[in-house]
Design a protein around this motif. Structure first.
Motif, mmCIF file in Angstrom:
data_model
loop_
_atom_site.group_PDB
_atom_site.id
_atom_site.type_symbol
_atom_site.label_atom_id
_atom_site.label_comp_id
_atom_site.label_asym_id
_atom_site.label_seq_id
_atom_site.Cartn_x
_atom_site.Cartn_y
_atom_site.Cartn_z
ATOM 1 N N ALA A 89 0.832 -1.209 0.000
ATOM 2 C CA ALA A 89 0.000 0.000 0.000
ATOM 3 C C ALA A 89 0.866 1.259 0.000
ATOM 4 O O ALA A 89 0.504 2.271 -0.607
ATOM 5 N N LEU A 90 2.033 1.183 0.636
ATOM 6 C CA LEU A 90 2.919 2.351 0.663
ATOM 7 C C LEU A 90 3.439 2.681 -0.735
ATOM 8 O O LEU A 90 3.690 3.840 -1.047
ATOM 9 N N ASN A 91 3.614 1.648 -1.563
ATOM 10 C CA ASN A 91 4.034 1.906 -2.943
ATOM 11 C C ASN A 91 3.003 2.752 -3.674
ATOM 12 O O ASN A 91 3.350 3.546 -4.542
ATOM 13 N N VAL A 92 1.736 2.554 -3.333
ATOM 14 C CA VAL A 92 0.680 3.342 -3.969
ATOM 15 C C VAL A 92 0.666 4.747 -3.383
ATOM 16 O O VAL A 92 0.670 5.743 -4.109
ATOM 17 N N VAL A 93 0.680 4.824 -2.058
ATOM 18 C CA VAL A 93 0.594 6.129 -1.387
ATOM 19 C C VAL A 93 1.786 7.010 -1.774
ATOM 20 O O VAL A 93 1.631 8.182 -2.100
ATOM 21 N N LEU A 94 2.986 6.421 -1.747
ATOM 22 C CA LEU A 94 4.180 7.214 -2.038
ATOM 23 C C LEU A 94 4.434 7.362 -3.543
ATOM 24 O O LEU A 94 5.394 8.002 -3.947
ATOM 25 N N GLY A 95 3.565 6.782 -4.360
ATOM 26 C CA GLY A 95 3.604 7.070 -5.789
ATOM 27 C C GLY A 95 2.833 8.351 -6.093
ATOM 28 O O GLY A 95 2.952 8.934 -7.156
ATOM 29 N N LEU A 96 2.018 8.765 -5.123
ATOM 30 C CA LEU A 96 1.264 10.017 -5.238
ATOM 31 C C LEU A 96 2.087 11.127 -4.586
ATOM 32 O O LEU A 96 3.030 10.850 -3.853
ATOM 33 N N PRO A 97 1.747 12.387 -4.846
ATOM 34 C CA PRO A 97 2.543 13.459 -4.240
ATOM 35 C C PRO A 97 2.293 13.616 -2.741
ATOM 36 O O PRO A 97 1.810 14.637 -2.274
ATOM 37 N N ILE A 98 2.581 12.559 -1.997
ATOM 38 C CA ILE A 98 2.413 12.565 -0.546
ATOM 39 C C ILE A 98 3.789 12.283 0.047
ATOM 40 O O ILE A 98 4.446 11.322 -0.351
ATOM 41 N N SER A 99 4.232 13.139 0.969
ATOM 42 C CA SER A 99 5.592 12.986 1.483
ATOM 43 C C SER A 99 5.635 11.925 2.573
ATOM 44 O O SER A 99 4.608 11.559 3.156
#
Lengths: 281, 311
Positions: A89-99
């Motif tokens: 899930a982190l791969n998805v979240v950190l693929g978005l502009p979220i630091s």
């Protein structure tokens, strides 16, 4: 270090809270708080009617809540980020502009909201129920104690999030959370300065403890909670294994205890973020 | 401005243990430039370092040494700003909790500050039915479609797709190729990795082949094809392999390799040398029972370029 963009931060927190609802974690947590609260209030009401004397709500609730709050915070939240990492899930979240900072701080804020909601719900349920079964409630005091418990909850949530940002597997997260609970709640922490003093004094106990020994003992977040509560309401049993001293030193007074708790939140989050910032996903 | 620029990128994974440490060099001194506006294929066998390169581009992992810039920004210091303009289909993704497909798309739209219509994106990648269910229950191919939709949010300037056709049915793979072309027509640069030559061949302007953590070649598909057109394989079935025939074939100009397998002789040679090879074997007195010739496909070229994994 730039401030987290407020819009993605708010988004992350909002969705993190909604995640706990979607995963039924929220409901379970509220249940774990409300059920004991209701049972204890009912029990207090029974004993009040049997013995025929005045029973107050807080002393009936505190022993359970002092243990329940750190236990549930660590138990529920110590694997939050670990799980997101292992499932991808982190791969998805950190693929978005979220630091990454938003992820760590946002998780802390989100889960703090969740546990405080559980705590708050249980206290809200307890008050009318207490009045119904004939248990006295000192409302002003009740609110202050509620805030102190919430602070304890946030402190242990910060520890849990720090654990989950640091370790890589669920097993390690669970072990670390369990260790943290034992060390802080059962006050193994106090053995640390004592052992240090024993070693420094040539492997024998000094007749009077050096000043830094009780100081370090007071740094334990559970001790800080006990000192904070005991300092404000000396007649209340905080429910922790640590009793506030009758003549508290500066570092055992409520104001310092407050600083200790806030210090743990800041320190744990900073350490967790530092590790998480440079880690490989 | 280059869309992606890697300079001297090395990635070593270290594992520290009580009984000695192990380290694996996944990438070794990689230089790579992807130009703005092209469709760039990143090809390599399993374990070649493709996903590691992509992880470094997206700041999932920091390089041991070297510099990485994406859309003119340094990934090490401005990764969040970079990801505002990059659409990502990562490797090894997973559902966020129990969120539904639609919730994933909506989350991506809001995080990007975009005004896409989730409905439109879901329709575009062809996952209309299951969008209301938790992604945790999706099949691999459906999750892959969803992640493509997430990558497309906000009309990114660069699409980074890690093995995008994994788990897709032929229709899905076709949709994927169509979308890649559409996005490129809109002006987006597309960088995607694959271990399947055909996928790359069908859409890419240029191709890089990596193997064992190093860049083997970077070229256009046409140039690669030209280099393969020059080589052919001649397979001869003989009743017996006479002494010296292999040597005399090897001595011919244009022959790059000879190998005998029982009574079968396989010769790799330039296209124009095929006849001479057959004549030489025939003249050696061997009885030739069968002759087949073939041109080297891109697939074989890929095989020839890539031999092995990261050391």
């Amino acid at each position: 270090m730039n401030a987290p963009a407020p819009d993605t931060f708010a988004l992350f927190v909002r969705e993190d809270v909604r995640d706990t609802v979607r995963e039924r974690q929220f409901q379970l947590l509220v249940g774990f708080f409300v059920l004991p609260s209701a049972l204890l209030t009912y029990a207090a009401g029974r004993s009040a009617s049997v013995a025929g004397n005045q029973v107050e709500l807080l002393p009936s609730l505190l022993p359970a809540f002092a243990m329940l709050t750190p236990l549930l915070a660590l138990g529920f939240f110590a694997s939050t980020l670990v799980e997101k990492r292992t499932t991808g899930a982190l791969n998805v979240v950190l693929g978005l502009p979220i630091s990454r900072r938003t992820v760590v701080v946002g998780t802390l804020v989100g889960r703090s909201i969740v546990i405080c909601a559980g705590l708050g719900a249980s206290l809200l349920v307890a008050v009318p129920f207490a009045l119904f079964v004939g248990v006295a409630v000192d409302l002003g005091r009740f609110v202050v104690v509620g805030v102190i418990l919430a602070l304890l909850a946030v402190t242990f949530t910060a520890l849990a999030v720090a654990i989950s940002a640091t370790v890589r597997t669920s097993t390690r997260a669970t072990t670390a959370a369990f260790a943290a609970f034992v060390v802080f709640f059962f006050n193994l922490w106090a053995h640390l300065p004592n052992t240090l003093s024993y070693v420094r004094h040539g492997f024998s106990y000094p007749e009077t403890d050096p000043e830094w020994v009780p100081f370090l003992e007071a740094i334990n977040p559970v001790a800080a909670y006990a000192n904070l509560l005991g300092g404000l309401y000396p007649d209340l049993n905080s429910g922790a294994f640590i009793q506030p001293p009758a003549e508290p030193a500066v570092y055992e007074r409520p104001a310092f205890a407050l600083v200790v708790l806030v210090g743990w939140i800041v320190l744990a989050t900073a350490v967790g973020y530092r590790r998480f910032r440079t880690t490989d996903l | 401005m280059a869309a992606i620029e890697l300079r001297g990128v090395t990635k070593r994974y270290e594992r520290v243990g009580f009984l000695g440490s192990r380290s694996v060099t996944a990438l070794h001194d990689l230089d790579l430039t992807v130009r703005s506006g092209e469709i760039f294929g990143f090809l390599g066998p399993n374990g070649a370092g493709k996903s590691t390169t992509i992880d470094i581009l997206l700041d999932y992992t920091a390089p041991t040494s070297g510099s990485v810039s994406v859309l003119g920004r340094d990934v090490a210091t401005e990764s969040t700003a970079v990801r505002e303009r990059v659409g990502v289909l990562p490797d090894g993704y997973g559902p966020i909790g129990e969120r539904t497909g639609r919730e994933h798309v909506e989350f991506a739209i809001e995080a990007n500050g975009a005004d896409d219509d989730p409905e439109e994106l879901i329709e575009r990648v062809g996952m209309c039915g299951p969008d209301a269910y938790p992604v945790a229950e999706y099949s691999k191919g459906m999750a892959q479609r969803l992640m493509l939709a997430v990558a497309l949010v906000g009309e990114p300037d660069l699409l980074v797709l890690d093995e995008p056709t994994t788990g897709l049915d032929p229709n899905g793979a076709r949709t994927m190729r169509r979308i890649v072309r559409e996005e490129n027509d809109r002006g987006a640069t597309v960088f995607f990795s694959s271990h399947i030559m055909e996928q790359v061949e069908a859409v890419c302007d240029r191709v890089a082949i990596v193997d064992g953590g190093e860049l083997v070649t970077v070229d256009t598909i046409d140039a690669l094809r030209d280099s393969t057109d020059e080589t052919a394989t001649v397979t001869l079935e003989l009743s017996a392999v006479p002494e010296g025939v292999l040597e005399s074939v090897r001595a011919l100009e244009g022959v790059s390799g000879v190998r005998a397998d029982g009574t079968t002789v396989v010769v790799a040679c330039a296209d124009a040398t095929k006849a001479a090879v057959v004549a030489t074997v025939y003249d050696s007195g061997a009885e030739v029972t069968d002759v087949t010739t073939s041109e080297t496909s891109l697939e074989e070229l890929f095989e020839r370029y890539t031999r092995g994994v990261a050391q």
